[in-house]
Design an enzyme around this catalytic site. Sequence first.
Site, PDB file in Angstrom:
ATOM      1  N   SER A  43       0.995  -1.116  -0.341  1.00  0.00           N
ATOM      2  CA  SER A  43      -0.104  -0.044   0.306  1.00  0.00           C
ATOM      3  C   SER A  43       1.348   1.614   0.010  1.00  0.00           C
ATOM      4  O   SER A  43       1.333   1.368   1.430  1.00  0.00           O
ATOM      5  CB  SER A  43      -1.241  -0.031   1.193  1.00  0.00           C
ATOM      6  OG  SER A  43      -1.536   1.913   1.697  1.00  0.00           O
ATOM      7  N   HIS A  68      -0.398  -0.538  -4.270  1.00  0.00           N
ATOM      8  CA  HIS A  68      -2.059  -0.253  -3.929  1.00  0.00           C
ATOM      9  C   HIS A  68      -2.119   1.295  -3.582  1.00  0.00           C
ATOM     10  O   HIS A  68      -0.581   1.648  -2.979  1.00  0.00           O
ATOM     11  CB  HIS A  68      -2.560  -1.459  -2.489  1.00  0.00           C
ATOM     12  CG  HIS A  68      -3.995  -0.852  -2.072  1.00  0.00           C
ATOM     13  ND1 HIS A  68      -5.069  -2.371  -2.573  1.00  0.00           N
ATOM     14  CD2 HIS A  68      -4.169  -0.538  -1.240  1.00  0.00           C
ATOM     15  CE1 HIS A  68      -5.953  -1.290  -2.171  1.00  0.00           C
ATOM     16  NE2 HIS A  68      -5.180  -0.271  -1.081  1.00  0.00           N
ATOM     17  N   ASP A  70      -4.612   4.246  -2.208  1.00  0.00           N
ATOM     18  CA  ASP A  70      -5.816   4.525  -1.903  1.00  0.00           C
ATOM     19  C   ASP A  70      -6.216   5.663  -1.796  1.00  0.00           C
ATOM     20  O   ASP A  70      -5.298   7.234  -1.198  1.00  0.00           O
ATOM     21  CB  ASP A  70      -5.455   4.367  -0.045  1.00  0.00           C
ATOM     22  CG  ASP A  70      -5.382   2.893   0.697  1.00  0.00           C
ATOM     23  OD1 ASP A  70      -6.657   1.794   0.272  1.00  0.00           O
ATOM     24  OD2 ASP A  70      -4.293   2.135   0.745  1.00  0.00           O
ATOM     25  N   MET A  72      -8.627   8.529  -0.958  1.00  0.00           N
ATOM     26  CA  MET A  72      -9.877   8.999  -0.409  1.00  0.00           C
ATOM     27  C   MET A  72     -10.219  10.364  -0.322  1.00  0.00           C
ATOM     28  O   MET A  72      -9.604  11.076  -0.494  1.00  0.00           O
ATOM     29  CB  MET A  72      -8.830   8.859   0.985  1.00  0.00           C
ATOM     30  CG  MET A  72      -8.456   7.188   1.693  1.00  0.00           C
ATOM     31  SD  MET A  72      -8.081   7.120   2.966  1.00  0.00           S
ATOM     32  CE  MET A  72      -7.229   6.197   3.186  1.00  0.00           C
ATOM     33  N   HIS A 102      -7.900   2.543  -4.802  1.00  0.00           N
ATOM     34  CA  HIS A 102      -9.213   1.491  -3.680  1.00  0.00           C
ATOM     35  C   HIS A 102      -9.907   2.804  -3.027  1.00  0.00           C
ATOM     36  O   HIS A 102      -9.030   3.490  -2.391  1.00  0.00           O
ATOM     37  CB  HIS A 102      -8.297   0.819  -2.137  1.00  0.00           C
ATOM     38  CG  HIS A 102      -8.993   0.276  -0.951  1.00  0.00           C
ATOM     39  ND1 HIS A 102      -8.691   0.236  -0.536  1.00  0.00           N
ATOM     40  CD2 HIS A 102     -10.540   0.943  -1.507  1.00  0.00           C
ATOM     41  CE1 HIS A 102      -9.068  -0.180   0.746  1.00  0.00           C
ATOM     42  NE2 HIS A 102     -10.748   0.427   0.356  1.00  0.00           N
ATOM     43  N   MET A 104     -12.148   5.406  -1.119  1.00  0.00           N
ATOM     44  CA  MET A 104     -13.054   5.473  -0.246  1.00  0.00           C
ATOM     45  C   MET A 104     -13.670   6.981  -0.349  1.00  0.00           C
ATOM     46  O   MET A 104     -13.102   7.744   0.153  1.00  0.00           O
ATOM     47  CB  MET A 104     -11.774   5.355   1.138  1.00  0.00           C
ATOM     48  CG  MET A 104     -11.861   4.163   1.107  1.00  0.00           C
ATOM     49  SD  MET A 104     -10.365   3.487   2.214  1.00  0.00           S
ATOM     50  CE  MET A 104      -8.987   3.585   1.350  1.00  0.00           C
ATOM     51  N   MET A 177     -12.149  -5.418   3.703  1.00  0.00           N
ATOM     52  CA  MET A 177     -11.229  -4.550   4.721  1.00  0.00           C
ATOM     53  C   MET A 177     -11.292  -5.389   5.949  1.00  0.00           C
ATOM     54  O   MET A 177     -11.897  -6.107   6.302  1.00  0.00           O
ATOM     55  CB  MET A 177     -12.163  -3.363   5.094  1.00  0.00           C
ATOM     56  CG  MET A 177     -12.584  -2.496   3.539  1.00  0.00           C
ATOM     57  SD  MET A 177     -10.658  -1.851   3.291  1.00  0.00           S
ATOM     58  CE  MET A 177      -9.526  -0.879   4.383  1.00  0.00           C
ATOM     59  N   ASP A 211      -7.242  -6.598   3.272  1.00  0.00           N
ATOM     60  CA  ASP A 211      -6.621  -4.969   2.993  1.00  0.00           C
ATOM     61  C   ASP A 211      -6.460  -4.314   4.704  1.00  0.00           C
ATOM     62  O   ASP A 211      -8.014  -3.806   5.058  1.00  0.00           O
ATOM     63  CB  ASP A 211      -6.776  -4.067   2.596  1.00  0.00           C
ATOM     64  CG  ASP A 211      -6.611  -2.623   2.198  1.00  0.00           C
ATOM     65  OD1 ASP A 211      -5.144  -2.735   2.843  1.00  0.00           O
ATOM     66  OD2 ASP A 211      -7.242  -1.779   1.517  1.00  0.00           O
TER      67      ASP A 211
HETATM   68  C1  DX5 Z   1      -6.576   1.870   5.057  1.00  0.00           C
HETATM   69  C2  DX5 Z   1      -6.441   1.609   3.499  1.00  0.00           C
HETATM   70  C3  DX5 Z   1      -5.259   0.402   3.295  1.00  0.00           C
HETATM   71  C4  DX5 Z   1      -3.884   0.569   4.235  1.00  0.00           C
HETATM   72  C5  DX5 Z   1      -3.377  -0.126   4.685  1.00  0.00           C
HETATM   73  O1  DX5 Z   1      -8.363   2.192   4.653  1.00  0.00           O
HETATM   74  O2  DX5 Z   1      -7.087   1.110   2.592  1.00  0.00           O
HETATM   75  O3  DX5 Z   1      -4.771   0.681   1.973  1.00  0.00           O
HETATM   76  O4  DX5 Z   1      -2.489   1.728   3.904  1.00  0.00           O
HETATM   77  O5  DX5 Z   1      -2.238   0.027   5.568  1.00  0.00           O
HETATM   78  P1  DX5 Z   1      -1.540  -1.159   6.660  1.00  0.00           P
HETATM   79  O6  DX5 Z   1      -1.321  -2.423   5.673  1.00  0.00           O
HETATM   80  O7  DX5 Z   1      -0.987  -0.409   7.463  1.00  0.00           O
HETATM   81  O8  DX5 Z   1      -2.791  -1.212   7.576  1.00  0.00           O
HETATM   82 ZN    ZN Z   2      -6.266   0.207   0.866  1.00  0.00          ZN
END
Ligand code: DX5
Ligand code: ZN
Length: 260
Positions: A43, A68, A70, A72, A102, A104, A177, A211
């Site tokens: 990630s 990956h 993220d 958001m 991903h 969010m 998740m 994740d």
């Molecule tokens: C959280 C994200 C994850 C996050 C995971 O909302 O979707 O992708 O980066 O990080 P770790 O592996 O540190 O939990």
């Molecule tokens: Zn994620």
Amino acid sequence: MVGRRSSEKRETTTIYAGAGLLIERRILRPQVTKMVKAIIAPSMLSSDFANLASEAERMLNCGADWLHMDIMKALHFVPNLTLGAPIIESLRKHTKAYLDCHLMVTNPLDYVEPLGKAGASGFTFHVEASRDNWQELVQKIKSKGMKPGVSLKPGTPIEEVYPLLDGENSVELVLVMTVEPGFGGQKFMPEMMDKVRTLRKKYPSLDIEVDGGLGPSTIEAATSAGANCIVAGSSVFGAPDPAQVITLLRVSVEEAQKRS
Ligand code: DX5
Ligand code: ZN
């Protein structure tokens, strides 16, 4: 992603050998079993954003399959604000890697066009944010050449994603998740493994991604439940040897598949 494991199945057959003689002959018939591929996706939320391109390259050199990303939007689905299409576009100029996005956000449909143009590879939206328009969303994601995926928060029952897997316009990946979405570095929720187990039983060749809080101490729970795509942020970026962690995660997926 589906691979194929070939094994040989022993069978016997009776053949006519002339002069009224029947003999038994052993035949070997290849048996093809569908199996999903191990995919390790660091990630990038845990990377040094000021050096995103070199961080991406470093992860790929360490053996990452996917990156990956993220996406958001603060106060619209999660409390955090991270990156968007312009950053994906910039990164795409530096790498050919599979960018596993991903989303969010509360309005994923608005992001399909810009992310498709920016060069995203996978587009995983949340079922909680698309109850009214997931069919249109999946269709649009596919039309832009991206792999559609659906994610669900810890409080959402697994049954909610079944319609997205069973009908037309189905998604190709489910992201379970294992923390509340929003931040890296949170504690893995083992109770989410029931969802993974149920999904794997029902969909043997589906890409099931997990994740949140994945690393050497939690990977076994996820892979033995049936997860094959592993997102890991802090455990990879925080390790003195990220390549070693990536290998360990991959071996865990492969070993679990051999046992199943
Ligand atoms: C959280 C994200 C994850 C996050 C995971 O909302 O979707 O992708 O980066 O990080 P770790 O592996 O540190 O939990
Ligand atoms: Zn994620």
